[in-house]
Design an enzyme around this catalytic site. Structure first.
Site, PDB file in Angstrom:
ATOM      1  N   ASP A   1      -0.240  -0.491  -9.033  1.00  0.00           N
ATOM      2  CA  ASP A   1      -0.874  -0.730  -7.744  1.00  0.00           C
ATOM      3  C   ASP A   1      -0.993  -2.227  -7.534  1.00  0.00           C
ATOM      4  O   ASP A   1      -1.267  -2.983  -8.469  1.00  0.00           O
ATOM      5  CB  ASP A   1      -2.269  -0.094  -7.708  1.00  0.00           C
ATOM      6  CG  ASP A   1      -2.230   1.412  -7.906  1.00  0.00           C
ATOM      7  OD1 ASP A   1      -1.167   2.004  -7.656  1.00  0.00           O
ATOM      8  OD2 ASP A   1      -3.261   1.978  -8.306  1.00  0.00           O
TER       9      ASP A   1
ATOM     10  N   ASP B   1      -3.528  13.269  -1.823  1.00  0.00           N
ATOM     11  CA  ASP B   1      -4.532  12.746  -2.739  1.00  0.00           C
ATOM     12  C   ASP B   1      -5.800  13.565  -2.555  1.00  0.00           C
ATOM     13  O   ASP B   1      -6.378  13.575  -1.460  1.00  0.00           O
ATOM     14  CB  ASP B   1      -4.815  11.277  -2.433  1.00  0.00           C
ATOM     15  CG  ASP B   1      -3.544  10.430  -2.480  1.00  0.00           C
ATOM     16  OD1 ASP B   1      -2.672  10.743  -3.308  1.00  0.00           O
ATOM     17  OD2 ASP B   1      -3.424   9.480  -1.686  1.00  0.00           O
TER      18      ASP B   1
END
Length: 240
Positions: A8, A129
């Protein structure tokens, strides 16, 4: 099954979050381009990159860095974070990404997501998610009513090339993936390939995901802590 080393991007650095919490960040490198090259040199066939700043801002923030990673990696890169309209997706694909990942827009504006998928056949994935089975959007900061399995069932109609299912409560914990949730998403997906994400912390976890017959697994923190070696994970998936 494809192993996707993950990192990330936040503030130009390579980080991982614990359970999706931005305040629980660990920095693993100041040179994400070098990290990408390292994974590719170690045998990775794909990379999974998320622009965390973009996910929160609702638009790509690390676009230049993403482009540099795509140029340097020499392997396909799957990119998500802040891709909420056609222009953003066009830009990230033009910058070298092999696949764009839609999350928030797929949950909140399916018609727009379908149009984006039609414009780029085979190059747009849907990110699901979830926390306790319910989808989270906007960088995991907001909840919606839809469940991950219901959204998976609609992914084929959107034209998704793949589904990425992440159990937020396990993400970054290394305590094991959500096998039941992944299995349910795969069953609901109507033939759309499913990539499992969240909780990988040992080779046995990789083996368990491979046994589900899904298309891929994303591994993040465990590769950085050394709990899983990329070469070992690749060997496990090739033997499955």
């Amino acid at each position: 099954m494809i192993v996707f080393p993950a990192f990330d991007l936040r503030g130009g650095r390579c980080v991982r979050l614990l359970e999706g919490a931005f305040e629980r960040e660990t920095v693993y490198g100041d040179d994400p381009v070098a990290v990408a090259r390292g994974f590719a040199a170690a045998g990775a066939r794909w990379l999974h990159v998320v622009d965390l700043d973009g996910a929160r801002a609702g638009r790509p923030v690390q676009a230049d860095l993403v482009a540099a990673i795509c140029a340097a990696a020499g392997i396909p890169v799957q990119v998500g974070g802040g891709l909420r309209d056609a222009a953003a997706v066009d830009a990230v694909l033009a910058a070298g990404a092999a696949r764009a990942v839609l999350g928030t827009v797929a949950a909140q504006d399916p018609a727009r997501a379908a149009a984006i998928c039609r414009a780029h056949p085979g190059r747009v994935a849907i990110g699901l998610d979830a926390r306790d089975g319910r989808l989270r959007v906007a960088g995991w900061t907001e909840g919606v009513e839809a469940t991950a399995t219901a959204a998976a069932a609609g992914a084929a109609a959107l034209g998704a090339a793949a589904i990425i299912y992440t159990d937020i409560g396990r993400d970054g914990t290394e305590r094991g993936p959500d096998l039941d949730g992944t299995r349910a998403v795969a069953r609901a997906a109507a033939g759309v390939p499913v990539i499992a994400s969240g909780g990988i912390g040992a080779l046995d976890h990789v083996r368990a995901v491979a046994a589900l017959g899904v298309a891929g697994v994303i591994i993040g923190r465990a590769l950085y802590t050394g709990a899983v070696r990329l070469a070992d994970a690749l060997a496990v998936t090739q033997a499955a």
